[in-house]
Write a protein that holds these residues in place. Structure first.
Motif, PDB file in Angstrom:
ATOM      1  N   LEU A 172       0.817  -1.211   0.000  1.00  0.00           N
ATOM      2  CA  LEU A 172       0.000   0.000   0.000  1.00  0.00           C
ATOM      3  C   LEU A 172       0.855   1.268   0.000  1.00  0.00           C
ATOM      4  O   LEU A 172       0.472   2.286  -0.573  1.00  0.00           O
ATOM      5  N   ARG A 173       2.008   1.192   0.625  1.00  0.00           N
ATOM      6  CA  ARG A 173       2.855   2.388   0.736  1.00  0.00           C
ATOM      7  C   ARG A 173       3.372   2.871  -0.618  1.00  0.00           C
ATOM      8  O   ARG A 173       3.835   4.012  -0.735  1.00  0.00           O
ATOM      9  N   SER A 174       3.314   2.020  -1.623  1.00  0.00           N
ATOM     10  CA  SER A 174       3.848   2.400  -2.935  1.00  0.00           C
ATOM     11  C   SER A 174       2.871   3.222  -3.761  1.00  0.00           C
ATOM     12  O   SER A 174       3.245   3.737  -4.821  1.00  0.00           O
ATOM     13  N   VAL A 175       1.623   3.373  -3.310  1.00  0.00           N
ATOM     14  CA  VAL A 175       0.615   4.089  -4.101  1.00  0.00           C
ATOM     15  C   VAL A 175       0.851   5.593  -3.965  1.00  0.00           C
ATOM     16  O   VAL A 175       0.741   6.146  -2.865  1.00  0.00           O
ATOM     17  N   PRO A 176       1.157   6.282  -5.045  1.00  0.00           N
ATOM     18  CA  PRO A 176       1.461   7.716  -4.938  1.00  0.00           C
ATOM     19  C   PRO A 176       0.231   8.548  -4.583  1.00  0.00           C
ATOM     20  O   PRO A 176      -0.871   8.284  -5.031  1.00  0.00           O
ATOM     21  N   GLY A 177       0.470   9.557  -3.743  1.00  0.00           N
ATOM     22  CA  GLY A 177      -0.576  10.511  -3.412  1.00  0.00           C
ATOM     23  C   GLY A 177      -1.673   9.973  -2.522  1.00  0.00           C
ATOM     24  O   GLY A 177      -2.734  10.595  -2.400  1.00  0.00           O
ATOM     25  N   LEU A 178      -1.443   8.824  -1.862  1.00  0.00           N
ATOM     26  CA  LEU A 178      -2.491   8.181  -1.058  1.00  0.00           C
ATOM     27  C   LEU A 178      -2.164   8.226   0.426  1.00  0.00           C
ATOM     28  O   LEU A 178      -1.047   7.896   0.840  1.00  0.00           O
ATOM     29  N   ARG A 179      -3.158   8.638   1.204  1.00  0.00           N
ATOM     30  CA  ARG A 179      -3.087   8.540   2.662  1.00  0.00           C
ATOM     31  C   ARG A 179      -4.256   7.684   3.147  1.00  0.00           C
ATOM     32  O   ARG A 179      -5.356   7.767   2.597  1.00  0.00           O
ATOM     33  N   VAL A 180      -4.018   6.884   4.177  1.00  0.00           N
ATOM     34  CA  VAL A 180      -5.058   6.031   4.747  1.00  0.00           C
ATOM     35  C   VAL A 180      -5.111   6.278   6.247  1.00  0.00           C
ATOM     36  O   VAL A 180      -4.084   6.227   6.932  1.00  0.00           O
ATOM     37  N   ARG A 181      -6.309   6.536   6.754  1.00  0.00           N
ATOM     38  CA  ARG A 181      -6.492   6.809   8.175  1.00  0.00           C
ATOM     39  C   ARG A 181      -7.516   5.851   8.771  1.00  0.00           C
ATOM     40  O   ARG A 181      -8.543   5.560   8.138  1.00  0.00           O
ATOM     41  N   GLU A 182      -7.247   5.407   9.967  1.00  0.00           N
ATOM     42  CA  GLU A 182      -8.238   4.619  10.693  1.00  0.00           C
ATOM     43  C   GLU A 182      -9.279   5.580  11.266  1.00  0.00           C
ATOM     44  O   GLU A 182      -8.961   6.437  12.101  1.00  0.00           O
TER      45      GLU A 182
END
Length: 287
Positions: free
Chosen positions: A117-127
């Motif tokens: 998942l860390r390789s996806v550019p421009g993406l942040r994920v929050r719980e």
């Protein structure tokens, strides 16, 4: 479950907040993976080709996104799973900025660790709970909001209420688009109420679903798109009609007919979303 010598994920099961997650390798694709939770398909990702959308309903969401104007988008996702759609947007619309709110923290960590998942550019994920996440965003900040969230096989109905939908409209820019994945069965009682809710807030809407689902012959997914401005109905309808599993595209009078006398969902009238039957997932998954 660990990684093999090539550094790729390995199949296995993990406890997560809403059940037991399982990673399954696709034997037909070198780096294709399906994520199930408690045996229910949640996501499919091809790590080598993120533009590939395996599940038919996800392909329909992708078709709508493909027809939106411009290139880079500011996108808010409520519900993440393996982040199939964020990967798709990053691959097809370079420069997009995306934020995912996912309520299942252990699932996020599983996807980060094993599905790159860390390789996806421009993406942040929050719980975060979806409602809380939406409330935290400033107005006029998103070009696209995608609601595709499930807990234990059912949509949390609080995410589909009039109050929640109004907050989503607040976050969207004036030309923004709202996309929601609905699952329902014969009678479409829940889907009709979601349509009533969304069309009470947005002037323009269209609905995509296989004819068998619209006729009430089986449980399945319906994709609803809405906006304050006109949607690309003709192009979306053409794409859906020519798909491997063709879908109908309803708008205007046809959508009003499907809505019928259904009333919008509200916070003051809790309604449980339908739980699919055990045999509902032979053809379609979730995220």
């Amino acid at each position: 479950m660990g990684r093999n010598r090539a550094g790729t994920p390995g199949p296995g099961q993990y406890p997560v907040r809403f059940g037991t997650a399982e990673l399954l390798r696709d034997l037909d694709r070198a780096n294709g993976w399906q994520l199930n939770v408690d045996g229910i398909p949640q996501s499919y990702v091809d790590l080598d080709r993120p533009s590939h959308l395996e599940f038919e309903y996800v392909r329909r969401i992708g078709d709508v996104i493909d027809c939106l104007p411009g290139l880079a988008l500011d996108v808010l996702h409520v519900g993440g799973g393996a982040c199939t759609l964020p990967r798709y947007v990053a691959a097809t619309r370079p420069g997009s900025r995306q934020l995912v709110f996912e309520a299942d923290g252990p699932l996020i960590e599983l996807v980060r660790e094993h599905l790159d998942l860390r390789s996806v550019p421009g993406l942040r994920v929050r719980e975060s709970d979806g409602r809380e996440g939406i409330a935290s965003r400033r107005g006029d900040s998103a070009d696209l909001v995608v609601l595709d969230a499930f807990e234990r096989a059912a949509m949390p109905s609080k995410l589909a209420t009039l109050e929640s939908t109004r907050d989503i409209a607040r976050v969207l820019r004036s030309s923004g688009t709202y996309l929601v994945n609905i699952s329902d069965g014969p009678g479409l009682r829940f889907a009709r109420r979601v349509v009533a809710t969304v069309t009470s807030v947005f002037e323009h809407a269209l609905l995509l679903a296989e004819p068998a689902i619209l006729r009430g012959r089986r449980f399945g997914n319906l994709v609803l798109a809405a906006s304050a401005v006109e949607l690309p109905f003709a192009e979306v309808a053409r794409r859906s009609a020519s798909a491997a599993f063709p879908a109908r595209c309803l708008a205007d009078d046809e959508l009003k007919s499907l809505r019928g006398k259904a009333k919008p969902l509200t916070d003051g009238e809790p309604v449980s979303a339908p739980v699919p039957p055990d045999d509902a997932f032979g053809l379609a998954g979730r995220r």
